[in-house]
Design a protein around this motif. Structure first.
Motif, PDB file in Angstrom:
ATOM      1  N   SER A 152       0.839  -1.197   0.000  1.00 10.75           N
ATOM      2  CA  SER A 152       0.000   0.000   0.000  1.00 10.75           C
ATOM      3  C   SER A 152       0.870   1.240   0.000  1.00 10.75           C
ATOM      4  CB  SER A 152      -0.914   0.014   1.235  1.00 10.75           C
ATOM      5  OG  SER A 152      -1.668   1.215   1.281  1.00 10.75           O
ATOM      6  N   SER A 153       0.429   2.258  -0.722  1.00  8.06           N
ATOM      7  CA  SER A 153       1.195   3.502  -0.770  1.00  8.06           C
ATOM      8  C   SER A 153       1.150   4.238   0.566  1.00  8.06           C
ATOM      9  CB  SER A 153       0.660   4.407  -1.879  1.00  8.06           C
ATOM     10  OG  SER A 153      -0.686   4.793  -1.610  1.00  8.06           O
ATOM     11  N   GLY A 154       0.172   3.919   1.425  1.00  2.00           N
ATOM     12  CA  GLY A 154       0.079   4.551   2.742  1.00  2.00           C
ATOM     13  C   GLY A 154      -0.550   5.921   2.722  1.00  2.00           C
ATOM     14  N   ALA A 155      -0.526   6.577   1.590  1.00  2.00           N
ATOM     15  CA  ALA A 155      -1.139   7.902   1.423  1.00  2.00           C
ATOM     16  C   ALA A 155      -1.562   8.046  -0.028  1.00  2.00           C
ATOM     17  CB  ALA A 155      -0.164   9.010   1.818  1.00  2.00           C
ATOM     18  N   ALA A 156      -2.417   9.022  -0.288  1.00  4.38           N
ATOM     19  CA  ALA A 156      -2.884   9.249  -1.658  1.00  4.38           C
ATOM     20  C   ALA A 156      -1.714   9.637  -2.558  1.00  4.38           C
ATOM     21  CB  ALA A 156      -3.951  10.335  -1.670  1.00  4.38           C
ATOM     22  N   LEU A 157      -1.755   9.195  -3.798  1.00  6.38           N
ATOM     23  CA  LEU A 157      -0.732   9.528  -4.786  1.00  6.38           C
ATOM     24  C   LEU A 157      -1.276  10.575  -5.755  1.00  6.38           C
ATOM     25  CD1 LEU A 157       0.577   5.930  -5.623  1.00  6.38           C
ATOM     26  CD2 LEU A 157       1.561   7.600  -4.042  1.00  6.38           C
ATOM     27  N   PRO A 158      -0.400  11.282  -6.470  1.00  7.93           N
ATOM     28  CA  PRO A 158      -0.858  12.309  -7.421  1.00  7.93           C
ATOM     29  C   PRO A 158      -1.441  11.686  -8.694  1.00  7.93           C
ATOM     30  CG  PRO A 158       1.524  12.146  -7.500  1.00  7.93           C
ATOM     31  CD  PRO A 158       1.085  11.266  -6.360  1.00  7.93           C
ATOM     32  N   LEU A 159      -2.648  11.157  -8.573  1.00  5.83           N
ATOM     33  CA  LEU A 159      -3.305  10.509  -9.704  1.00  5.83           C
ATOM     34  C   LEU A 159      -4.117  11.512 -10.510  1.00  5.83           C
ATOM     35  CD1 LEU A 159      -4.653   7.354  -7.824  1.00  5.83           C
ATOM     36  CD2 LEU A 159      -2.444   7.646  -8.965  1.00  5.83           C
ATOM     37  N   ARG A 160      -4.290  11.245 -11.784  1.00  7.86           N
ATOM     38  CA  ARG A 160      -5.097  12.111 -12.649  1.00  7.86           C
ATOM     39  C   ARG A 160      -6.463  11.489 -12.873  1.00  7.86           C
ATOM     40  NH1 ARG A 160      -1.035  14.358 -17.409  1.00  7.86           N
ATOM     41  NH2 ARG A 160       0.467  15.396 -16.013  1.00  7.86           N
ATOM     42  N   CYS A 161      -7.485  12.297 -12.706  1.00  2.67           N
ATOM     43  CA  CYS A 161      -8.863  11.814 -12.804  1.00  2.67           C
ATOM     44  C   CYS A 161      -9.128  11.171 -14.168  1.00  2.67           C
ATOM     45  CB  CYS A 161      -9.835  12.962 -12.585  1.00  2.67           C
ATOM     46  SG  CYS A 161      -9.708  13.733 -10.956  1.00  2.67           S
ATOM     47  N   GLY A 162      -9.796  10.030 -14.129  1.00  4.84           N
ATOM     48  CA  GLY A 162     -10.208   9.364 -15.346  1.00  4.84           C
ATOM     49  C   GLY A 162      -9.120   8.564 -16.045  1.00  4.84           C
ATOM     50  N   GLU A 163      -7.880   8.656 -15.590  1.00  4.48           N
ATOM     51  CA  GLU A 163      -6.806   7.926 -16.248  1.00  4.48           C
ATOM     52  C   GLU A 163      -6.591   6.570 -15.592  1.00  4.48           C
ATOM     53  OE1 GLU A 163      -3.228  10.068 -16.827  1.00  4.48           O
ATOM     54  OE2 GLU A 163      -4.184  11.725 -17.906  1.00  4.48           O
ATOM     55  N   ALA A 164      -5.928   5.675 -16.311  1.00  3.80           N
ATOM     56  CA  ALA A 164      -5.671   4.333 -15.814  1.00  3.80           C
ATOM     57  C   ALA A 164      -4.223   4.204 -15.346  1.00  3.80           C
ATOM     58  CB  ALA A 164      -5.952   3.302 -16.910  1.00  3.80           C
ATOM     59  N   TYR A 165      -4.031   3.427 -14.300  1.00  2.00           N
ATOM     60  CA  TYR A 165      -2.696   3.170 -13.761  1.00  2.00           C
ATOM     61  C   TYR A 165      -2.478   1.663 -13.645  1.00  2.00           C
ATOM     62  CZ  TYR A 165      -2.398   8.150 -12.844  1.00  2.00           C
ATOM     63  OH  TYR A 165      -2.364   9.522 -12.991  1.00  2.00           O
TER      64      TYR A 165
END
Length: 208
Positions: A152-165
């Motif tokens: 687990s990353s332990g905290a939120a990551l800088p993700l972009r809305c609507g994109e896939a990771y």
């Protein structure tokens, strides 16, 4: 080895199965006064197998002393994938990421012949990473997690809305051989709640 009374005249070694002991019948291989030797895997039991290296030092008076190494494990194959890699947010079903929550990666345990045989010290070591494209780690570089099957990353990551990771997991066995497995599908980032609809009551009537 050291001998204060008589110089070491010969070193020899024997590579024996871990359960075997040195006996009068042990076949020793001499290396003279060298303090190292190259070992060949030819003729050893089919991997995975474990051995102990015994070294004998004899002085000019013909008196000898032996010492043994810790157990050596012979492994010739990399780990095998045991299933799939999954990326998402804990508590959410499917490949969905909550933009405000930690990113979680889980996987089915990989299979390794030495570990499966129960040889001590052969547990697989895992690393996990997260990327914006398949087979890449742009967001989080490979992070070690030991023998666990989740990260687990332990905290939120800088993700972009609507994109896939995507996630990748790398397993390393006791011989340093590796296998890397990636998530087959990307997890999509969800940022906004559903838009409000219209609520109506069917068949309602007023009472006088």
């Amino acid at each position: 080895f050291a001998d204060a009374e008589s110089p070491i005249a010969d070193y020899s070694y024997a590579l024996l199965p871990a359960v075997a002991a040195v006996t009068d019948e042990t076949a020793w291989r001499s290396v003279g006064v060298a303090s190292m030797a190259s070992l060949s895997l030819d003729g050893l039991d089919e991997a995975p197998s474990s051995y102990t290296l015994h070294v004998r030092a004899c002085n000019r008076a013909g008196r000898c002393t032996t010492a043994a190494s810790s157990r050596l494990v012979v492994v010739t194959a990399q780990p095998v994938a045991g299933g799939s890699v999954r990326l998402g947010t804990l508590g959410l079903s499917g490949q969905i990421l909550d933009v405000s929550a930690p990113v979680d990666v889980s996987w089915d345990s990989f299979i390794d012949a030495a570990a499966a045989a129960g040889l001590e010290g052969t547990a697989l070591q895992y690393e996990a990473c997260v990327g914006a494209t398949p087979f890449a780690c742009q967001l989080v570089a490979f992070a070690p997690v030991g023998a666990a099957s989740s990260w687990s990353s332990g905290a939120a990551l800088p993700l972009r809305c609507g994109e896939a990771y995507y996630a990748m997991v790398r397993a390393t066995n006791c011989a340093g051989l590796q296998l890397t497995l990636a998530s087959e599908e990307g997890a999509t980032v969800c940022c906004d709640p559903p838009s409000a609809g219209t609520v109506s009551i069917e068949g309602a009537r007023s009472e006088e």
